[in-house]
Scaffold this motif. Structure first.
Motif, short mmCIF file in Angstrom:
data_model
loop_
_atom_site.label_atom_id
_atom_site.label_comp_id
_atom_site.label_asym_id
_atom_site.label_seq_id
_atom_site.Cartn_x
_atom_site.Cartn_y
_atom_site.Cartn_z
N GLU A 221 -56.23 15.88 7.29
CA GLU A 221 -55.72 16.88 6.37
C GLU A 221 -54.21 17.08 6.52
OE1 GLU A 221 -58.46 17.68 8.41
OE2 GLU A 221 -59.82 17.03 6.82
N MET A 222 -53.66 16.66 7.64
CA MET A 222 -52.22 16.81 7.89
C MET A 222 -51.41 15.62 7.41
SD MET A 222 -52.13 18.51 11.64
CE MET A 222 -52.87 20.08 11.98
N ASN A 223 -52.03 14.74 6.66
CA ASN A 223 -51.33 13.57 6.13
C ASN A 223 -50.20 14.05 5.20
OD1 ASN A 223 -50.73 10.88 5.73
ND2 ASN A 223 -52.22 10.63 4.10
N ASP A 224 -49.04 13.44 5.29
CA ASP A 224 -47.83 13.76 4.52
C ASP A 224 -47.28 15.14 4.86
OD1 ASP A 224 -47.84 11.31 3.22
OD2 ASP A 224 -49.15 12.05 1.63
N MET A 225 -47.53 15.63 6.06
CA MET A 225 -46.98 16.90 6.50
C MET A 225 -45.51 16.71 6.87
SD MET A 225 -48.22 19.44 9.57
CE MET A 225 -47.99 18.27 10.89
N GLN A 226 -44.69 17.71 6.57
CA GLN A 226 -43.28 17.69 6.96
C GLN A 226 -43.06 18.77 8.00
OE1 GLN A 226 -40.60 17.95 3.70
NE2 GLN A 226 -41.48 16.22 2.63
N VAL A 227 -42.41 18.40 9.09
CA VAL A 227 -42.08 19.36 10.15
C VAL A 227 -40.59 19.24 10.44
CG1 VAL A 227 -44.38 19.34 11.18
CG2 VAL A 227 -42.67 17.75 12.00
N ALA A 228 -40.02 20.34 10.91
CA ALA A 228 -38.61 20.36 11.29
C ALA A 228 -38.52 20.63 12.79
CB ALA A 228 -37.87 21.43 10.52
N LEU A 229 -37.73 19.84 13.49
CA LEU A 229 -37.54 20.02 14.92
C LEU A 229 -36.57 21.17 15.19
CD1 LEU A 229 -37.16 16.31 16.05
CD2 LEU A 229 -39.08 17.80 16.45
N HIS A 230 -36.85 21.91 16.27
CA HIS A 230 -35.98 23.00 16.70
C HIS A 230 -35.28 22.59 17.99
CE1 HIS A 230 -36.88 26.54 14.18
NE2 HIS A 230 -37.94 25.83 13.87
N GLU A 231 -34.14 23.22 18.22
CA GLU A 231 -33.46 23.01 19.50
C GLU A 231 -34.28 23.66 20.60
OE1 GLU A 231 -29.23 23.54 19.92
OE2 GLU A 231 -29.12 23.80 17.74
#
Length: 145
Positions: free
Chosen positions: A128-138
């Motif tokens: 279900e998480m296919n094509d998920m976009q995540v942003a990395l944090h410092e």
């Protein structure tokens, strides 16, 4: 003649074309693949592929030469575990649990925490998480005593 008769007698033993399985119906590795788009701290997008069942921090640690070493750090739990902090879209927040211990650990690692921040070790990839976009944090550089 003898060959024809022998063929007819043994034809019953050979499978017909209806009995032969021409294509495999077993699941392949591609059925388990998930694509995740990662936005690093500089705003660059990286498309990563992983298998379901892996954690997001495992996928990111495999691609450290592409993403850089600053975003993946050692976990405060120790034991050589790796950790990262990512921002997750709202539609995936209900799939990732969050507890009080989880929030304390998140605040130990990241300087600024929002409601969409999650630990990479707690995100187990599913189909279900296919094509998920995540942003990395410092993250804070983890110091050992």
């Amino acid at each position: 003649m003898a060959l024809r008769r022998l063929f007819r007698e043994h034809q019953k033993l050979w499978p017909t074309t209806q009995q032969v399985r021409w294509a495999s119906t077993a699941p392949s590795i591609y059925d388990r693949m998930v694509q995740v788009t990662v936005v690093d701290v500089y705003g660059q997008r990286h498309v990563l592929r992983a298998l379901t069942g892996h954690t997001l921090v495992d996928v990111l640690s495999e691609h450290q030469e592409l993403l850089g070493n600053e975003e993946v750090t050692e976990s405060p739990e120790g034991r050589g575990a790796l950790e990262c902090v990512v921002s997750v879209p709202n539609e995936f927040l209900n799939q990732i649990p969050q507890t009080k211990e989880y929030l304390q650990q998140l605040r130990q690692i990241a300087p600024s925490v929002t409601s969409n921040c999650r630990l990479g070790s707690k995100i187990i990839l599913t189909k279900e998480m296919n094509d998920m976009q995540v942003a990395l944090h410092e993250v804070y550089p983890w110091r050992t005593i």
